[in-house]
Design a protein around this motif. Structure first.
Motif, mmCIF file in Angstrom:
data_model
loop_
_atom_site.group_PDB
_atom_site.id
_atom_site.type_symbol
_atom_site.label_atom_id
_atom_site.label_comp_id
_atom_site.label_asym_id
_atom_site.label_seq_id
_atom_site.Cartn_x
_atom_site.Cartn_y
_atom_site.Cartn_z
ATOM 1 N N GLY A 340 0.797 -1.222 0.000
ATOM 2 C CA GLY A 340 0.000 0.000 0.000
ATOM 3 C C GLY A 340 0.824 1.265 0.000
ATOM 4 O O GLY A 340 0.303 2.343 -0.236
ATOM 5 N N THR A 341 2.124 1.143 0.273
ATOM 6 C CA THR A 341 2.932 2.371 0.351
ATOM 7 C C THR A 341 4.251 2.223 -0.401
ATOM 8 O O THR A 341 4.874 1.165 -0.373
ATOM 9 N N ILE A 343 6.817 3.864 0.431
ATOM 10 C CA ILE A 343 7.918 4.012 1.385
ATOM 11 C C ILE A 343 8.338 2.626 1.837
ATOM 12 O O ILE A 343 7.603 1.932 2.543
ATOM 13 N N SER A 348 1.244 -1.485 4.056
ATOM 14 C CA SER A 348 0.887 -0.488 5.054
ATOM 15 C C SER A 348 0.110 -1.209 6.158
ATOM 16 O O SER A 348 0.109 -2.445 6.221
ATOM 17 N N ARG A 425 4.561 13.295 -3.881
ATOM 18 C CA ARG A 425 4.051 12.119 -3.171
ATOM 19 C C ARG A 425 3.598 11.028 -4.130
ATOM 20 O O ARG A 425 3.389 9.892 -3.738
ATOM 21 N N THR B 341 1.154 20.007 0.725
ATOM 22 C CA THR B 341 2.071 18.866 0.812
ATOM 23 C C THR B 341 3.201 19.129 1.802
ATOM 24 O O THR B 341 3.714 20.255 1.892
ATOM 25 N N HIS B 342 3.579 18.083 2.520
ATOM 26 C CA HIS B 342 4.677 18.210 3.477
ATOM 27 C C HIS B 342 6.020 18.184 2.761
ATOM 28 O O HIS B 342 7.035 18.544 3.356
ATOM 29 N N ILE B 343 6.033 17.766 1.506
ATOM 30 C CA ILE B 343 7.307 17.729 0.786
ATOM 31 C C ILE B 343 7.667 19.161 0.405
ATOM 32 O O ILE B 343 7.031 19.780 -0.441
ATOM 33 N N LYS B 422 1.514 4.789 12.046
ATOM 34 C CA LYS B 422 2.031 3.644 11.286
ATOM 35 C C LYS B 422 2.402 3.946 9.843
ATOM 36 O O LYS B 422 3.118 3.168 9.229
ATOM 37 N N ASP B 423 1.868 5.013 9.298
ATOM 38 C CA ASP B 423 2.077 5.270 7.875
ATOM 39 C C ASP B 423 3.040 6.433 7.717
ATOM 40 O O ASP B 423 2.701 7.581 7.993
ATOM 41 N N GLU B 424 4.232 6.111 7.242
ATOM 42 C CA GLU B 424 5.287 7.119 7.145
ATOM 43 C C GLU B 424 4.850 8.330 6.319
ATOM 44 O O GLU B 424 5.351 9.425 6.518
ATOM 45 N N ARG B 425 3.918 8.123 5.400
ATOM 46 C CA ARG B 425 3.436 9.252 4.598
ATOM 47 C C ARG B 425 2.709 10.281 5.444
ATOM 48 O O ARG B 425 2.446 11.390 5.007
#
Lengths: 675, 675
Positions: A340-341, A343, A348, A425, B341-343, B422-425
């Motif tokens: 799901g990710t 990264i 996920s 992203r 966006t955080h980027i 839990k989700d690095e994004r």
């Protein structure tokens, strides 16, 4: 686990796939992918990043020669790590160095594996000649001690097996074994098989439970399942033992990778982040959630299933079942995509299945098929074959363009091209397939899977032939001393009509045919008496003494289904996906106009199935009544305005098979449609 | 641009804010934030990362002393870049080094600015004594040549102004000026003002259009608007010129930052990625889309608006208008949050406003308020004040806990705590406010904005008092030689009733009162004759000779509104937000149960507004009929199943003001609710 249930794949040499759907894909692989890949391996593709794979083998052979000639006087190169990918400083003038990713050797191995499978279905002396030549090059690089990974042969053998976590040596060995076994089984030629076995011997002497041996295990799994295949063809127990050792050792404390990477321990990453990526966060028998890099994960689980089956290990099998459930009940896209990710290219958390930022790597779905087939070998339950089929027709085939010339690494379920171009992203999501990748895992993985598709469709045990996937084919099966011929006629995935014709001249055996989950129990059977038929775990077992030519006909209902996700999948709330049989459909802007998020399906209306053509491919398209939501309260230049109930303009929605998307130029796509 | 329209903020010393809503926030800042911040500046907060700010000034003063004492014999330290944040190797034993972020000096400047504003509203000799002491420490660090940035004073003055792009020297100068001006205006004490002016003189001697001068400009904007304030209080044209130079120079080719960073040019990043982050991708007058780091962007645009106003620069003003539209028509959350966006903590592409991965930094919304107020100064159009008010009551106030003790950097519009963990994004999204940050920009920015809120509520020109925001307050305004007293009574944001009482003893002047956009034109006015009243650009102008004590009463309709986004905002499709007046509401799990994504609003039903209490704060809550969607077709253990129309269980939805969320523990939150 019941050993009496165990089955194994039929040899590809005992079958011919002539399926109207899959034969086309196999021909694409044979005519497009395999030749292209050979050019890529030899750095002859204009405009593509060179692979350096064959070049590295040649340079390694040269080093090998130097070592032999100068014996003790040979000075081992000073090893310095230069990054996971090493590119020439001056591309015009290459030196005698290793170039490419640390795992570049596997490019060859995946290719030779696909070649092997392909030769079973379509003998091709010219291709075989090229392959034999390539094998000569690879074998010349092998060290006298059996070691065969060009990265360290070239960069310095004194660092062999010092970075198992990241450097893919055992991964390359695994792929080499897989390729060697495939080529041997296809051609009977054992030169590469012997080389692979010698490399495995080298590893078996290095790793193991015995005192003094290294307690490491692969950072990227695959050797586990490959070694079982090597054991299968050689009968040498040490390969099975090495595989079992790798599986048993993984995740034990203190962590092996910590010994290898004290600098990471110092940095103090959480255990989870440090090991879960490699599924090394706990012993495998304690694992009950699929985590980390999704390709690595399913490769490991496949190896675990192999070892569970070979050794009758109940606790290992129980872990496999839990991990299967974790994936298929909580972490799998409706396309059979996993991860799901982006990264860590990873799973996920449960039910986190975003459509537009999905990873769903083609290779991960392929690995899921490996895992599913192995679970089927242990226990013929249709739930495994259902997932296998789902992944094949959707998340895997989507990885390749309809002309076999470009590929997806990532298989999203929703794409707005603008976002892929502008939003970092989503930079991992490509709105159109790419020609090739520097890290070229997906295209060759597709090639080796598709060329060996028959090994997933059929397994057998002494008295039973399992038909897991329906595809046009002819098979030979030995029942005791007697050879039985079986023919399957099918128009899957477009039609639910299947015929299986057995020419057995009175031989008694069992034909076990899967009842696909998608027909929801709506099927008919002709050609067998009631007392010859039983049903278990989604398989129809027809047991009888078969005549000269008996045909069993099956009809599986194949209506268009609107499918919804578990309500915990937030991204799919208020949405449905359209399916028919195993095929997932999607909307593309080229058919339905832009702003697909403004379209809604009318769930009460009847769907129409129609013949369609996409890039000269005959497919079934689905037409449904729906709406385009129109905002009549909108004021130009205002980002927000007071809500007014929307008007809905009736439109006909045209759904095309998901795997065919992005073959008609860059455009918006959506699997989950508002309802 | 019409100079006759120009207004400017009232001096904070000429007003007292006693608003029931804002006074509470100001008192939080005074009693909680400012003292806490002083402790933080001095590294005395248990469990928080030390700021090192005051310590750095002291170390710099010591170096300064050494320089003075040893004159030419002073050996400039060897400069080595050690990263944007420098932490002590042994936290127990600090050396005479610079510690913290390169921009750590600004921690002090933001604090002193808030202190200055606060003293105007609440004189506090003890606080003033502490502030004077701090100023002494800072001023002792100033070099004889006027330079005052401890990073380079300590690390090596030979590298001053060599990394404008990343090293925040001019940013620190800007904040120092802002703080110095505020403290001077509040107390009349000019020690810090003189120091800031000397630093500005140093910069003005270094940068400029003249031959031989450096053609650089700040990597992080703020000096532009700060220099205009310095010009305002000193009347020295060189500060205005330096600000204008920075604005004119930005984005010219060849790029200044390329000269500074040849290594980045070599790396070959796209121009867009390399410069857009700093709004330096093209000359500012050509910019028409808000891009890059959103705080930097709005700080720049504020400076541009200042210069446009001061110099009557039409083309610059036109760019400001376009950039304003770009933000407010395409890139602003309904909370007044900006930065999708955080980027790069940046704007995303138009209409890309994801709710759960939003950045929407508190500081960015604060910067948007700066920009809005400056646009209002040029042209009193309610559209600017509407956005200012929206950001204040929502995306800014949400940055601080109701007890003033913890803060959000990121202000998402949808939060599932599990995903944040839990989700690095989503690691940048915190589900609960944090005590302090290493990079402590948002809490002090909140402090300086809230303490000076009156400077946003009211502006004046010779004959007119503008009321942009309604808040309980008393003001003095000079009209010619005569002083007029004005009192505002308001229960905003909970009630639309406003009274403005003027004590003017026959003086003629104009009272200009904003008609908030959210009342959609539904308002009544009492206390003025028809011929005294006109309406323009969302302002009610009452022009007359006012009596001893005349009261004008306004009533703005404040129904609950369901608001929807432009249909191009994909994340909000099929959803509405609940608003009342300027306040955006949200659902929290603590009131409505988990899985907020399964809740739907009934848009036809009447909303109920009720008194509510959140952590002992009186607020209005909104109660609405709605549904919890129930999936009756669900099969346990199946991730996907055939669609069945959902059952909808009626529930009462309890909406609370967005700014109050996450004050009752970690829980799910959602602004955009399905409809």
């Amino acid at each position: 686990m019941d050993k009496k249930m165990y089955s194994h794949p039929l040899s590809l040499r005992s079958m011919q796939i002539n399926d109207s759907f899959w034969k086309r894909e196999m021909e694409l692989v044979r005519k497009e992918v395999i030749p292209y890949q050979w050019e890529a391996l030899n750095d002859r593709v204009e405009g593509a990043a060179p692979s350096f794979a064959m070049r590295n083998f040649k340079v390694a052979a040269k080093k090998n020669q130097e070592r032999r000639e100068r014996g003790d006087a040979f000075k081992e190169p000073e090893y310095t790590f230069r990054g996971f990918e090493t590119l020439p400083e001056d591309p015009e003038h290459l030196e005698d160095k290793f170039y490419g990713f640390v795992f570049q050797d596997s490019d060859f191995s995946k290719w030779i594996e696909a070649v092997g499978y392909s030769l079973t279905q379509h003998p091709d002396p010219e291709l075989e000649r090229i392959a034999d030549g390539a094998i000569d090059i690879v074998c010349a690089a092998q060290q006298d001690d059996g070691y065969l990974d060009t990265y360290y042969i070239i960069n310095g053998k004194n660092h062999i097996f010092t970075n198992l976590k990241d450097h893919h040596e055992l991964y390359c060995m695994g792929h080499l074994i897989e390729g060697a076994v495939a080529y041997y089984e296809a051609t009977g030629k054992d030169k590469l098989l012997k080389a692979a076995a010698r490399f495995a011997d080298y590893a078996a002497a290095h790793f193991g439970a015995e005192e003094g041996k290294c307690k490491g295990y692969p950072g990227h799994e695959i050797a586990e399942m490959a070694l079982v295949r090597l054991y299968d063809v050689t009968g040498e127990a040490r390969y099975l033992e090495l595989s079992k050792f790798f599986i048993d050792e993984r995740g034990k404390r203190p962590y092996y990778f910590d010994k290898e990477h004290p600098e990471e321990v110092k940095r103090g990453h959480e255990d989870d982040l440090r090991y879960a990526y490699n599924q090394a966060h706990m012993p495998v028998r304690e694992q009950d959630e699929a985590v980390g890099h999704s390709v690595r994960a399913v490769y490991l689980y496949s190896g675990m299933a192999d070892i569970a089956r070979m050794t009758g290990d109940e606790s290992l099998y129980a872990a496999c079942e839990k991990l299967w459930d974790s994936i298929t009940k909580e972490k799998m896209y409706i396309t059979g995509g996993i991860g799901g990710t982006h990264i860590g290219e990873a799973f996920s958390f449960p039910y986190d299945l975003p459509n537009d930022t999905a990873y769903a790597e083609t290779c991960a779905s392929i690995g899921l098929v490996f895992f599913a087939r192995r679970m089927l070998e242990i226990c013929p339950d249709a739930k495994y074959a259902d997932v296998m089929e789902l992944a094949l027709y959707n998340g895997i085939l989507s990885g390749m363009a309809l002309d076999g010339k470009s590929f997806f690494y990532v298989n999203p379920l929703e794409v707005l091209p603008e976002a892929c171009h502008k939003d970092e992203r989503k930079f991992h999501v490509k709105p159109v397939r790419q020609k090739w990748f520097g890290c070229a895992c997906c295209p060759p993985n597709l090639a080796r899977l598709i060329s060996s598709i028959g090994a997933y469709a059929f397994t057998e045990k002494e008295d039973t032939l399992f038909v897991h996937l329906y595809m046009g084919s002819t098979l030979k099966k030995m029942v005791g001393e007697r050879e039985v011929q079986v023919r399957v006629d099918s128009q899957m995935p477009w039609d639910g009509e299947v015929a299986v014709t057995v020419e057995a001249k009175g031989t008694e055996f069992v034909l076990a045919m899967r009842i696909p989950g998608w027909c929801e129990g709506a099927y008919t059977l002709e050609g067998a008496e009631q007392d010859e038929v039983s049903v278990k775990d989604g398989y129809l077992y027809v047991k009888k003494a078969w005549g000269e030519s008996d045909t069993v006909k099956l009809h599986f209902a194949m209506p268009v289904r609107l499918v919804e996700a578990d309500e915990r999948v937030r991204e799919d709330a208020g949405r449905v996906a359209v399916m028919r049989g195993p095929v997932v459909y999607c909307l593309e802007a080229v058919d339905n106009g832009e702003n697909l998020h403004l379209l809604e399906v009318e769930p009460e209306a009847e769907a129409r199935v129609s013949d369609g053509e996409i890039c000269r491919n005959q497919v079934k398209v689905v037409l449904m009544e729906g709406y385009r939501v129109v905002d009549t309260a909108k004021k130009e230049g205002e980002l927000y305005h007071v809500y007014k109930k929307k008007e809905r303009k009736p439109v006909e929605l045209r759904f095309v098979p998901y795997y065919t998307w992005a073959n008609r130029g860059e455009n918006e796509m959506e699997v989950w449609v508002r309802v």
